[in-house]
Structure formats: structure tokens, C-alpha cells
Write a protein that holds these residues in place. Structure first.
Motif, PDB file in Angstrom:
ATOM      1  N   ASP A 177     -15.109 -26.539  -8.692  1.00  0.00           N
ATOM      2  CA  ASP A 177     -15.932 -25.389  -9.167  1.00  0.00           C
ATOM      3  C   ASP A 177     -17.247 -25.406  -8.154  1.00  0.00           C
ATOM      4  O   ASP A 177     -17.816 -26.343  -8.124  1.00  0.00           O
ATOM      5  CB  ASP A 177     -16.587 -25.706 -10.784  1.00  0.00           C
ATOM      6  CG  ASP A 177     -15.664 -25.601 -11.617  1.00  0.00           C
ATOM      7  OD1 ASP A 177     -14.439 -25.446 -11.371  1.00  0.00           O
ATOM      8  OD2 ASP A 177     -15.742 -26.146 -12.742  1.00  0.00           O
ATOM      9  N   GLU A 179     -19.922 -23.918  -8.999  1.00  0.00           N
ATOM     10  CA  GLU A 179     -21.210 -24.063  -9.788  1.00  0.00           C
ATOM     11  C   GLU A 179     -21.521 -25.632  -9.945  1.00  0.00           C
ATOM     12  O   GLU A 179     -22.658 -25.940  -9.925  1.00  0.00           O
ATOM     13  CB  GLU A 179     -20.939 -23.527 -11.273  1.00  0.00           C
ATOM     14  CG  GLU A 179     -21.788 -23.757 -12.126  1.00  0.00           C
ATOM     15  CD  GLU A 179     -23.562 -23.092 -11.864  1.00  0.00           C
ATOM     16  OE1 GLU A 179     -24.196 -23.473 -12.536  1.00  0.00           O
ATOM     17  OE2 GLU A 179     -23.371 -22.400 -10.827  1.00  0.00           O
ATOM     18  N   ILE A 182     -22.837 -26.891  -6.590  1.00  0.00           N
ATOM     19  CA  ILE A 182     -24.473 -26.224  -6.375  1.00  0.00           C
ATOM     20  C   ILE A 182     -25.074 -27.205  -7.490  1.00  0.00           C
ATOM     21  O   ILE A 182     -26.568 -27.566  -7.000  1.00  0.00           O
ATOM     22  CB  ILE A 182     -24.654 -24.837  -6.953  1.00  0.00           C
ATOM     23  CG1 ILE A 182     -23.965 -23.840  -5.747  1.00  0.00           C
ATOM     24  CG2 ILE A 182     -25.944 -24.425  -6.971  1.00  0.00           C
ATOM     25  CD1 ILE A 182     -23.878 -22.487  -6.220  1.00  0.00           C
ATOM     26  N   GLN A 183     -24.757 -27.341  -8.842  1.00  0.00           N
ATOM     27  CA  GLN A 183     -25.666 -28.332  -9.621  1.00  0.00           C
ATOM     28  C   GLN A 183     -25.836 -29.883  -9.037  1.00  0.00           C
ATOM     29  O   GLN A 183     -26.919 -30.293  -9.079  1.00  0.00           O
ATOM     30  CB  GLN A 183     -24.840 -28.272 -10.778  1.00  0.00           C
ATOM     31  CG  GLN A 183     -25.630 -28.700 -12.023  1.00  0.00           C
ATOM     32  CD  GLN A 183     -27.063 -28.106 -12.264  1.00  0.00           C
ATOM     33  OE1 GLN A 183     -27.122 -27.003 -12.423  1.00  0.00           O
ATOM     34  NE2 GLN A 183     -28.112 -28.780 -12.292  1.00  0.00           N
ATOM     35  N   ILE A 196     -31.986 -22.435  -8.460  1.00  0.00           N
ATOM     36  CA  ILE A 196     -30.552 -22.415  -8.938  1.00  0.00           C
ATOM     37  C   ILE A 196     -30.275 -21.090  -8.886  1.00  0.00           C
ATOM     38  O   ILE A 196     -29.072 -20.477  -8.439  1.00  0.00           O
ATOM     39  CB  ILE A 196     -30.202 -23.196 -10.134  1.00  0.00           C
ATOM     40  CG1 ILE A 196     -30.365 -24.647  -9.859  1.00  0.00           C
ATOM     41  CG2 ILE A 196     -28.734 -23.029 -10.348  1.00  0.00           C
ATOM     42  CD1 ILE A 196     -30.291 -25.457 -11.177  1.00  0.00           C
ATOM     43  N   GLN A 197     -30.854 -20.237  -9.725  1.00  0.00           N
ATOM     44  CA  GLN A 197     -30.526 -18.571  -9.950  1.00  0.00           C
ATOM     45  C   GLN A 197     -30.794 -17.971  -8.526  1.00  0.00           C
ATOM     46  O   GLN A 197     -30.054 -17.004  -8.513  1.00  0.00           O
ATOM     47  CB  GLN A 197     -31.452 -18.129 -11.080  1.00  0.00           C
ATOM     48  CG  GLN A 197     -31.482 -16.722 -11.416  1.00  0.00           C
ATOM     49  CD  GLN A 197     -29.854 -16.555 -11.771  1.00  0.00           C
ATOM     50  OE1 GLN A 197     -29.197 -17.142 -12.925  1.00  0.00           O
ATOM     51  NE2 GLN A 197     -28.779 -15.678 -11.289  1.00  0.00           N
ATOM     52  N   HIS A 200     -27.570 -18.433  -6.809  1.00  0.00           N
ATOM     53  CA  HIS A 200     -26.433 -17.907  -7.420  1.00  0.00           C
ATOM     54  C   HIS A 200     -26.600 -16.285  -6.972  1.00  0.00           C
ATOM     55  O   HIS A 200     -25.380 -15.727  -6.543  1.00  0.00           O
ATOM     56  CB  HIS A 200     -26.459 -17.833  -8.920  1.00  0.00           C
ATOM     57  CG  HIS A 200     -26.060 -19.059  -9.540  1.00  0.00           C
ATOM     58  ND1 HIS A 200     -25.508 -19.002 -10.705  1.00  0.00           N
ATOM     59  CD2 HIS A 200     -26.084 -20.276  -9.046  1.00  0.00           C
ATOM     60  CE1 HIS A 200     -25.158 -20.121 -11.087  1.00  0.00           C
ATOM     61  NE2 HIS A 200     -25.433 -20.851 -10.137  1.00  0.00           N
ATOM     62  N   ASN A 210     -19.378 -14.911  -7.413  1.00  0.00           N
ATOM     63  CA  ASN A 210     -20.033 -15.329  -8.827  1.00  0.00           C
ATOM     64  C   ASN A 210     -19.689 -16.914  -8.530  1.00  0.00           C
ATOM     65  O   ASN A 210     -18.836 -17.106  -9.125  1.00  0.00           O
ATOM     66  CB  ASN A 210     -19.806 -14.721  -9.700  1.00  0.00           C
ATOM     67  CG  ASN A 210     -20.660 -14.942 -10.970  1.00  0.00           C
ATOM     68  OD1 ASN A 210     -21.135 -16.208 -10.993  1.00  0.00           O
ATOM     69  ND2 ASN A 210     -20.533 -14.382 -12.221  1.00  0.00           N
ATOM     70  N   PRO A 211     -20.608 -17.815  -8.357  1.00  0.00           N
ATOM     71  CA  PRO A 211     -20.458 -19.271  -8.424  1.00  0.00           C
ATOM     72  C   PRO A 211     -19.930 -19.713  -9.889  1.00  0.00           C
ATOM     73  O   PRO A 211     -19.066 -20.533  -9.799  1.00  0.00           O
ATOM     74  CB  PRO A 211     -21.870 -20.010  -8.294  1.00  0.00           C
ATOM     75  CG  PRO A 211     -22.770 -18.909  -7.401  1.00  0.00           C
ATOM     76  CD  PRO A 211     -22.154 -17.543  -8.041  1.00  0.00           C
ATOM     77  N   VAL A 212     -20.380 -19.154 -10.880  1.00  0.00           N
ATOM     78  CA  VAL A 212     -19.841 -19.412 -12.355  1.00  0.00           C
ATOM     79  C   VAL A 212     -18.204 -19.007 -12.362  1.00  0.00           C
ATOM     80  O   VAL A 212     -17.559 -19.917 -12.863  1.00  0.00           O
ATOM     81  CB  VAL A 212     -20.566 -18.539 -13.296  1.00  0.00           C
ATOM     82  CG1 VAL A 212     -20.014 -18.876 -14.625  1.00  0.00           C
ATOM     83  CG2 VAL A 212     -21.949 -19.232 -13.476  1.00  0.00           C
ATOM     84  N   THR A 215     -13.801 -20.863  -9.492  1.00  0.00           N
ATOM     85  CA  THR A 215     -13.295 -22.208  -9.654  1.00  0.00           C
ATOM     86  C   THR A 215     -11.868 -22.612  -9.086  1.00  0.00           C
ATOM     87  O   THR A 215     -11.264 -21.427  -9.195  1.00  0.00           O
ATOM     88  CB  THR A 215     -13.280 -22.303 -11.245  1.00  0.00           C
ATOM     89  OG1 THR A 215     -12.246 -21.339 -11.755  1.00  0.00           O
ATOM     90  CG2 THR A 215     -14.545 -21.832 -11.943  1.00  0.00           C
TER      91      THR A 215
END
Length: 281
Positions: A177, A179, A182-183, A196-197, A200, A210-212, A215
Motif C-alpha cells: 500500500d 498509503e 507514506i505513513q 500528509i494531505q 496525497h 490516489n494513495p489510498v 494497493t
């Protein structure tokens, strides 16, 4: 002491980016992405490349504003492309070579953007996938093997380009992922939610990603090729569960769990299993 100063410096960088995000968000975004995307290791000098790479034919390819090498160890009509991970280069595959060369196959390898002998200062998955696609257009490999970030890039490549020649794929210690990546980066620098935003939004605007939603599970769900996914339970660089996520979406993959190998995953028994999968009828 060195570790202390390194940790302190990282926290200072994070603090600076956090403060910048409230005053000059565009500059904060650029700085956050810069530290996220620029490798600090893995470069090679042409005059001092490892011996294994000296044994290959080296073809330099131009793609848009980048140059990258294709290393070629000549063999038969079966072609294998090797894709290394973050802060590495094509020489990382040397321990695996004896198991691939037994078949007589032609082995190809590349250096990722800003790695090895490749040009550039940043490395990202879409750009790396373009490198892979260039090799596929030229040589049409039947087998693709990727490690770490290179494994995720292999997934993205096949999802995007659907190479007709590809028959089998092997991913070792691959993250899933974007996300999560990045986290983890944000946690390291202690970045705030605003930064973080901003990252994104940057990925969405520049890469249309879209990083979310980016996956391994989603990418793998479109694959029809046969595969092996392997991950080490003691991997401290990429969490073991990441490959499990990829496996949940890849219906034609066999999952192999290892222990004690760490992130490099160099292992005789594992390579013998991969050799059998690739070359046994």
C-alpha cells in the motif's frame, strides 16, 4: 552518538516541513516529496561497477529526459528481467544468478531511476514502470522478478501495460500500500496531517494516483500470470503483512513464507523453489 545526531536531524527536518506547511504549503510539499523520493544510496560509478555487471553487455537507453542501463547476460530465447528495490542496483541479484543461469536463459537487469548507473535524482513507481515497459517493448521477457519497491513496480507495470509476453512473475519482500509507505515516512519525520494531505494531493495531481486506492491487492487483482510471492517474517524494512495483502488479490500466486532472511531474502532453498517454479514443466 552518530545515531543520535541522525535522529535529531530527521526530527528537525520534519519540524521545518511542518512549520512550512502552514506558511508556504507548496514549498512544504516539494520538500516533503524530495526527501520521500530521492535515494541516498545505490548509485554506481562507471569506472567501479561490481564484477557481475562487468560480465554483462551494457546498453544505455534514453527515455524522455532519463538514461538507464540494460544489463544483458546472453543465453537462450527465454528472457528474465530483474528489477531491484530502493537504494540498491542491479548487482543485488548476483546471489540468485546461479539458479537462473542453470536454465540457459538470457538474463536482463536494469537500474531504477536515480540508482546504479541511471540518471535522475528521484525514483517513483510510475517512472520505474516506464523503464520496465521499455525493456519489454524491446526484448519481450517471459519472466519478471522484483525485490522490495521493485516488486511493487512490477505489479504496477503489469497492471498498467499488460505485457503479452509475460508468463511468470516473482515478487520478493514487496510492499503493498502506497498509503502505508507514506505513513511510515511521515512517522519517521513526525510530519503532521496537513503535510500528509499535501503529499496525497501531489500524487493525485502529478501521477493521477490516489494513495489510498494504490494497493497491491487492487493491482494484483488484474493479474492473470502465474506467480510466486515470498516474504520473510523477520523483515524489518517491509512488514510481512504487506505481501499477504498482495496475495489476497493475486489468484494465481503461491505464497512462500521464510524466516531469518531479513529483507534481502538471499537464500539457497528459496532460490531452488523459484528455479523449480520458473523452469520445471
Amino acid at each position: 552518538m552518530n545515531k543520535f545526531f541522525k535522529t535529531f536531524s530527521i526530527k528537525l527536518i520534519g519540524l521545518y516541513i511542518n512549520l512550512l506547511s502552514y506558511i508556504f504549503p507548496e514549498q512544504a510539499t516539494k520538500l516533503a516529496y524530495k526527501f520521500f523520493s530521492e535515494p541516498r544510496d545505490g548509485r554506481l560509478k562507471p569506472e567501479s561497477i561490481p564484477e557481475i555487471l562487468k560480465q554483462a553487455e551494457i546498453e544505455t537507453v534514453s527515455l524522455e529526459n532519463y538514461n538507464f542501463p540494460i544489463y544483458k547476460w546472453k543465453g537462450n530465447e527465454t528472457k528474465i528481467l530483474l528489477v531491484h528495490g530502493w537504494e540498491s542496483n542491479a548487482s543485488r541479484w548476483e546471489p540468485m544468478f546461479p539458479y537462473l543461469q542453470k536454465s540457459g536463459a538470457t538474463i536482463l537487469a536494469i537500474d531504477g531511476p536515480a540508482h546504479g548507473l541511471s540518471s535522475g535524482v528521484e525514483c517513483n513507481v510510475p517512472q520505474y514502470a516506464d523503464f520496465i515497459n521499455t525493456v519489454f517493448q524491446k526484448y519481450e521477457p517471459q519472466i519478471l522478478i522484483g525485490h522490495s519497491l521493485g516488486g511493487l513496480t512490477c505489479l504496477y507495470f503489469q497492471h498498467q501495460f499488460k505485457a503479452a509476453s509475460l508468463q511468470k512473475m516473482v515478487l520478493l519482500g514487496a510492499p503493498s500500500d502506497l498509503e502505508v509507505i507514506i505513513q511510515n515516512y511521515a512517522n519517521l519525520l513526525q510530519l503532521n496531517k496537513k503535510v500528509i494531505q499535501l503529499m496525497h494531493t501531489y500524487f493525485l495531481n502529478r501521477f493521477k494516483i490516489n494513495p489510498v486506492e494504490f494497493t497491491g491487492t487492487n493491482l494484483a487483482s488484474s493479474l492473470s500470470v502465474l506467480g510466486i510471492l515470498s516474504h520473510d517474517a523477520d523483515d524489518e524494512a517491509v512488514h510481512f503483512g504487506e505481501s499477504k495483502k498482495i496475495a489476497s488479490g493475486w489468484k494465481n500466486a503461491t505464497f512462500i513464507e521464510t524466516k531469518g532472511l531479513g529483507h534481502s531474502m538471499h537464500d539457497k532453498a528459496l532460490y531452488q523453489q523459484i528455479e523449480k517454479f520458473l523452469f520445471s514443466s
